[in-house]
Design a protein around this motif. Sequence first.
Motif: not given
Length: 125
Positions: A102-125
Amino acid sequence: MAARPKTICRKAGCGKLIDAPGYCAKHAQLAVGWVRSHSDKSSTERGYGYAWQQLRKRVLSAAAGLCQIKGPGCRYVAREVDHKVNKAKAREIGWTEVQIDDESNLQAACTACHKEKTRSESAAG
């Protein structure tokens, strides 16, 4: 020269002794931050076909092409779309595929921010 003492793998709970600081062979992929888990499938097979591409265009357009995460190292120009609640977590808490994308769960992201967010979620999980 004396031999260097062995160290423990950095993966929590592993306990395997290794020659140099870092991860054992079993957990070596953790050193790069994330693992491509669907390397054998195309983007369409993973759910990123035509409908996703159209949704992606709408999300990027609504954000005027600017990153909505704005983390450290942000490049400001968004070229990717991020799930605010990542797909794995959303499925874990019982969301449907429609809710996940759903569009409410989506956000535009630059590559650097998207990569960092994904990395931190992987580390937390």
